[in-house]
Design an enzyme around this catalytic site. Structure first.
Site, PDB file in Angstrom:
ATOM      1  N   TYR A 155       0.821  -1.224   0.000  1.00 42.02           N
ATOM      2  CA  TYR A 155       0.000   0.000   0.000  1.00 42.02           C
ATOM      3  C   TYR A 155       0.854   1.272   0.000  1.00 42.02           C
ATOM      4  CZ  TYR A 155      -3.258   3.672   1.165  1.00 42.02           C
ATOM      5  OH  TYR A 155      -3.953   4.858   1.151  1.00 42.02           O
ATOM      6  N   LYS A 159       1.389   3.711  -3.429  1.00 42.75           N
ATOM      7  CA  LYS A 159       0.924   5.108  -3.372  1.00 42.75           C
ATOM      8  C   LYS A 159       2.097   6.077  -3.558  1.00 42.75           C
ATOM      9  CE  LYS A 159      -2.847   6.385  -2.418  1.00 42.75           C
ATOM     10  NZ  LYS A 159      -3.979   6.753  -3.304  1.00 42.75           N
TER      11      LYS A 159
END
EC number: 1.1.1.145
Length: 373
Positions: A155, A159
Site C-alpha cells: 500500500y 501510493k
C-alpha cells in the site's frame, strides 16, 4: 473556467462521494462524471438527488480498463483521482494493489494526455511519508522536510510511486497542444461517518461488550475529518483553475490535516464513541518493542508456510509502526497556496461521527432482537 466538467474516480467511496456532493455546489460546473467499479443502490439514489443542481453521469468501470478511462476522460476539464485499494494488513494480493494504485494511475494520466484534460488532482496518503520507525518523533512536519516512506509493503509503496508519477506528469504536453497540470494531496488518517476502519472497529467492540481494544495508545497523530479532505480537493481544483494561484500549486504535494486534537488512535476511537457507553480496555498491553518483534516472527512464520498454507498474521511490523508512532503534520502550505482552512470544526466532525456510531449501535441492537425472537 466557463462550462467545465469533472471526473471523480472512486466516486462511490468514503471520500469520493463527499467530493461529488461538494462539486455539485460549484459554479459553472456543467457535468460531474462519477467513476467506480460499482455503486451501492442507496448511493445511486443519493446521487440522483444532485441531478437538479448539475448533470451527474455514473460510469461503472475498472481503473485498469483503458477504453473505459478513454471514454470517461473525453471532454473532461478536471480529473480527481481518489480510486485506490487500501490495505495495511497485507490481506490483498500485492499484484492487485500495485496494479490498481500504480498502473491504474499511470493509465489514467495517459488517458488525460490523449483526451487533453488539463488538470489532474491525486489523492495520495500520509503513508507515503512514513512513519518508518516507531522510535522516530515527527511533530508538525511540513512539505519542505521531504519525508519518504521506506516500507516495501504494497500500500505505501504503490501510493508513493503513483504520487511520484502524478507529480512527474506535471507539464506534460496534451494532444491539443495544451499542458497538463497536476498536484497531490496527502491526507492524514481520515475518520468520519462511513469509515470502513471505524465501522469494523466499532462492530468488533459491540461483540466484545462495548470494550474498545488497545491498538495504539502510544501514538500521537492528527487525524482529519473526511469532509475537510473533500473540501481540500475542491480548493485544489479551484487553485489550478486560477491563473494567479496555479503556478505555485502545479507539481506540488500538500499535507491535509485539520483542527482535530493531536491524540492516539485509541483516544480518537474512544472520544468518538464514549457517548454510547464504549470504554477502553483496561488491561495492560505489550511493550511496543516486544509487539514489533512478535510481528516480525509472525511474518517469518507466514513466509515459511506460504508454499503450503496461507497464514495471515493478526498484525505486522508496518501496522505496529503505523499505530504507535508520534507523527503529526501542519496544513500551513495548503492554507498558503490553496486558501485551505477546515470546513468542519473538531466539534462538528465529532458530533457527526458520533451520531453515525450511534446509528451502528442501534442497528446492532435491532439485529440482536431479531435473532432472539
Amino acid at each position: 473556467m466557463a462550462g467545465w466538467s469533472c471526473l471523480v474516480t472512486g466516486a462511490g467511496g468514503f471520500l469520493g462521494q463527499r467530493i461529488v456532493h461538494l462539486l455539485a455546489e460549484e459554479k459553472e460546473l456543467q457535468e460531474i462524471r462519477a467513476l467506480d467499479k460499482a455503486f451501492r443502490p442507496e448511493l445511486l439514489e443519493e446521487f440522483s438527488k444532485l441531478q437538479s443542481k448539475t448533470k451527474l453521469t455514473m460510469v461503472e468501470g475498472d481503473i485498469l480498463d483503458e477504453q473505459c478511462l478513454k471514454r470517461a476522460c473525453q471532454g473532461t476539464s478536471v480529473v480527481i483521482h481518489t480510486a485506490s485499494v487500501i490495505d495495511v494488513m497485507n490481506v490483498i494480493h500485492r499484484e492487485t494493489i500495485m496494479n490498481v494504485n500504480l498502473k491504474g494511475t499511470q493509465l489514467l494520466l495517459e488517458a488525460c494526455a490523449q483526451a487533453s484534460v488539463p488538470i489532474f488532482i491525486y489523492t495520495s496518503t500520509i503513508e507515503v511519508a512514513g512513519p518508518n520507525s516507531y522510535r522516530d518523533i515527527i511533530q508538525n512536519a511540513h512539505e519542505e522536510e521531504h519525508l519518504e516512506s521506506t516500507w516495501s509493503a504494497p500500500y505505501p509503496y504503490s501510493k508513493k510511486l503513483a504520487e511520484k508519477a502524478v507529480l512527474a506528469a506535471n507539464g506534460w504536453a496534451l494532444k491539443n497542444g495544451g499542458t497538463l497540470h497536476t498536484c497531490a494531496l496527502r491526507p492524514m488518517y481520515i475518520y468520519g461517518e462511513g469509515s470502513i476502519f471505524l465501522y469494523n472497529y466499532i462492530y468488533k467492540a459491540l461483540r466484545n461488550n462495548g470494550i474498545l481494544t488497545h491498538h495504539s495508545k502510544f501514538s500521537i497523530v492528527n487525524p482529519v475529518y473526511v469532509g475537510n479532505v473533500a473540501w481540500a480537493h475542491i480548493l485544489a481544483l479551484r487553485a489550478l483553475q486560477d491563473p494567479k494561484k496555479a503556478p505555485s500549486v502545479q507539481g506540488q504535494f500538500y499535507y491535509i490535516s485539520d483542527d482535530t486534537p493531536h491524540q492516539s488512535y485509541d483516544d480518537l476511537n474512544y472520544n468518538l464513541s464514549k457517548e454510547w457507553g464504549f470504554s477502553l480496555d483496561s488491561r495492560m498491553s505489550l511493550p511496543i518493542s516486544l509487539e514489533y518483534w512478535l510481528a516480525f516472527l509472525l511474518e517469518i512464520v507466514s513466509f515459511l508456510l506460504s508454499p503450503i498454507y496461507k497464514y495471515q498474521p493478526p498484525f505486522n511490523r508496518h501496522m505496529v509502526t503505523l499505530s504507535n508512532s508520534i507523527f503529526t503534520f501542519s496544513y500551513k502550505k495548503a492554507q498558503r497556496d490553496l486558501g485551505y482552512k477546515p470546513l468542519f470544526s473538531w466539534e462538528e466532525a465529532k458530533q457527526k461521527t458520533t451520531e453515525w456510531i450511534g446509528s451502528l449501535v442501534k442497528q446492532h441492537k435491532e439485529t440482536l432482537k431479531t435473532k432472539t425472537h
